[in-house]
Design an enzyme around this catalytic site. Structure first.
Site: not given
Length: 725
Positions: A577, A662, A697
């Site tokens: 991320s 995501d 995610h």
């Protein structure tokens, strides 16, 4: 009553290799004109270029792969599937290694297990996992000797027929009769609210979409919940639902696009709280829990750059705030007095102390636990109430390892003399303790079992300090196996994040044994941008200081290799991320420093994302990265954006992973990044993109599926580091 969540498996380090060349056999649903090179030999898919341009602040931005955003375009899906087929072909020679690693890691998992029960309103609550089942089961039993367990929610039943399942928020009514919970079946963080009658075990008729937080009022019939908008995924509305009348009412709406709402309840049950927060400013509203139809009031009006949170005890708010300093203080003010700037309303409980971050204040009937961070390490410090507006220090819970994680456990009840807390380190499995306020002693309630044998004495953990380019000392946490360590010759793995003020947690993960037992030294860099050394540490790695995050990480790697913790020619790094942004930035700055990179759901297309206000997170995150619509921030962000700073040259071996659903870092960011890098890299090291077509995610939602993902990563990493299984 808020239900505690106990994760089954903590995502740990991941990790390619000398692979057999195979035909991908890719089948494409769209035209083949966008794909070049998918032939009977293993060559990577090359995405077609369709240039798009925009000019801002006198600078032209060109994006040749913006077309990959259109997931409805069959050619986009065809390209993603071609990338997966290429990765499968290139890693086919790892099948046996992956199976070995998976079996090895699974052997260290207590597959059938239970969490430590906690008590609340006459019930004991806990979770259970069962061998062969992907998800946790939530249970409770009445507080009586002969009470039988009752299943509240079985994640495995919820997941039947689904490729993804995640439970969001859960809350049981005061009566114990009703359960409110949210569930996502796609991975897009889009949760549906459901109600269950626990007396009959049946689902009730009411549902709501896009729900974030849920909380019952004291009457056990009124439920408050927050709802997100359809574009930015911002929790912006508070709703009230009556189980008696069936009516639902919009209570209020947050108009500021930077702010998110979350509803909760004080530990003593007296008040409902509505937190409205941006990255740098917050405001809390309250409502008496026994007056659900009443008018919400504001504790203190929002002030730009001031954050606070509250708890309640005996008619006073206990407030933690950064109003007097970045590392926060705690003070009280009466609930029944209208807020004013008159400081006479306030009595300070814990003063601001520079360098000691007051991360949380856990309030109970007779004591407070101050959760603090000093010199990068967490501390749990006890204070007793001398009177409603005065605290007396009463000691500190001590911890044995040089680097560790320690934090409050689930303490649902208010009037208690015991405090639950969790502890773990790189060499100590996750443990739950109970601290006796009367005796000052801690009792171990459970340490997570590690089947297959784990001897802590075989491993060493250290905390060392690197010196950044501007002279700042940066802490690093280390773990390695003693009898596999040879100074200067071990393969080295370094993990980093460094954003949002998030302090990198240092904990135990049995999966890591598959690397440690093969001689890999594992390091975790507590770089600026995170919250490891307090909020000023965060400030020094965000906005116009963001590049400190990247240079800190590079200095950490240099320090580790110079100190003999690893072979400079065998360094692997990983981040996800915002940590994927870190990976992209440091590879652009120092590509020759790293042998292999694993980048999960990486935020690499900084400019295009932050220039698109219709995307989730963009507007709220102007306060973390800056607003590129302003020239100063535009130039600074462009200077480090990984996608925009790719250039011709050699790069490390790279495994880039993302998920189609995501909602935090859209799949097209890593897809575009890999597509562009393929046209620029001049070496023959692998560049692999893997897209989970059924997740969000966090990747796969089931614990066994997740473990297979880690085995895939580890096989990549070990092969690239020259470690033979």
């Amino acid at each position: 009553m808020r239900i505690a969540f106990i994760p089954c498996i903590v995502r740990g380090a991941r990790a390619f290799g000398s692979l057999q060349l195979l035909h991908t056999g890719a089948q494409h649903r769209g035209g083949n004109d966008i794909l070049m090179g998918m032939t009977s030999t293993v060559t990577p898919p090359i995405a077609h270029r369709i240039p798009t341009e925009r000019t801002l602040h006198g600078t032209k931005l060109q994006d040749d792969y913006a077309w990959l955003r259109d997931v409805e375009n069959p050619e986009v899906v065809a390209y993603l599937e071609a990338e997966n087929a290429y990765t499968e072909a290139m890693t086919a020679g790892h099948a046996a290694q992956r199976e070995l690693l998976y079996a090895e890691m699974l052997s260290h998992v207590q597959q059938t297990d239970e969490s430590v029960p906690y008590r609340d309103r006459g019930w004991w609550y806990w979770t259970r996992t069962e061998e062969g089942k992907q998800y946790a089961i939530h249970l409770r039993r009445a507080d009586s000797p002969d009470a039988a367990p009752q299943v509240l929610l079985d994640g495995n039943q919820l997941a039947e027929g689904q490729s993804f399942m995640a439970v969001g928020d859960m809350d049981v009514s005061d009566s114990g009769h009703l359960l409110a919970y949210t569930v996502d079946f796609k991975g897009f963080r889009q949760y549906a609210l459901r109600l269950r009658d626990l007396r009959s075990g049946t689902e009730m008729d009411f549902t709501a979409e896009r729900v974030g937080s849920v909380c019952w009022a004291a009457d056990s019939a009124t439920l408050f919940y927050t709802v997100e908008d359809e574009v930015q995924k911002r929790q912006y509305q508070l709703w009230r639902y009556s189980c008696i009348t069936g009516d639902k009412t919009l209570v209020l709406e947050e108009p500021d696009e930077r702010f998110n709402l979350a509803v909760s309840r004080t530990r003593d049950g007296a008040y409902l709280l509505l937190d409205s927060s941006s990255h740098i400013t917050s405001e809390v509203s309250f409502l008496a829990a026994d007056q659900p139809l009443g008018q919400w009031q504001i504790v203190m009006p929002r002030v730009e750059d001031v954050e606070y949170d509250v708890e309640h005890r005996e008619g006073y708010w206990i407030i933690r705030s950064n109003d007097k300093g970045r590392d926060c203080r705690a003070y009280t003010r009466p609930v029944d007095v209208t807020y004013s700037l008159d400081a006479d309303q306030e009595v300070e409980l814990i003063p601001h102390r520079a360098g000691i971050m007051l991360e949380a204040v856990d309030v109970f009937a007779s004591f407070v636990i101050a959760c603090e961070r000093e010199q990068g390490l967490p501390h749990l410090r006890i204070h007793r109430f001398a009177n409603p507006r005065q605290l007396t220090p009463a000691g500190e819970i001590s911890f044995p390892d040089p680097t560790y994680s320690a934090y409050p456990g689930y303490n649902a009840e208010f009037d208690v003399t015991h405090f639950r807390y969790a502890y773990q380190s790189l060499v100590a499995p996750a443990s739950v303790f109970e601290y006796d306020l009367e005796t000052g002693r801690s009792t171990l309630l459970k340490q997570q079992p590690v089947p297959g044998g784990f001897d802590k004495s075989l491993y060493a953990t250290e905390r060392v300090w690197a010196v950044a380019s501007d002279g700042v000392r940066v802490p690093i946490s280390l773990v390695y196996r003693k009898d596999r360590f040879a100074r200067g010759s071990n393969p080295l793995y370094v993990y980093g994040y460094g954003s949002y003020g998030y302090a990198l947690p240092i904990g135990f993960n049995a999966n890591r044994l598959s690397l440690l037992d093969r001689g890999v030294v594992m390091a975790y860099a507590h770089i600026r941008g995170g919250g490891d050394m307090g909020e000023t540490w965060h400030d020094a790695g965000k906005m116009l200081s963001k590049r400190n995050t990247f240079t800190d990480f590079i200095c950490c790697v240099r320090h580790l290799t110079a100190s003999g913790y690893g072979d400079p020619a065998r360094v692997a790094i990983e981040g996800g991320s915002a940590g994927g942004l870190l990976m992209g930035a440091v590879v652009n700055l120092q590509p020759a420093m790293f042998r292999a990179v694993i980048s999960h759901v990486p935020f690499v297309d900084v400019m295009n994302t932050m220039l698109d206000p219709t995307l989730p997170l963009t507007i709220p995150e102007y306060e973390e990265w800056g607003d590129p619509n302003q020239a100063e921030y535009f130039a600074y962000m462009l200077s480090y954006s990984p996608y925009d700073n790719l250039k011709s040259g050699s790069y490390p071996a790279m495994l880039v992973k993302t998920s189609l659903h995501d909602s935090q870092v859209m799949y097209w960011e890593p897809a575009k990044y890999v597509a562009r890098l393929r046209t620029l890299k001049t070496d023959d090291r692998p560049l692999l993109l893997w897209i989970n077509m059924n997740a969000g995610h966090g990747g796969a939602s089931g614990r066994y599926d997740h473990l297979k993902e880690i085995a895939f990563d580890y096989a990549f990493l070990l092969d690239q580091l020259g470690v033979h299984l």
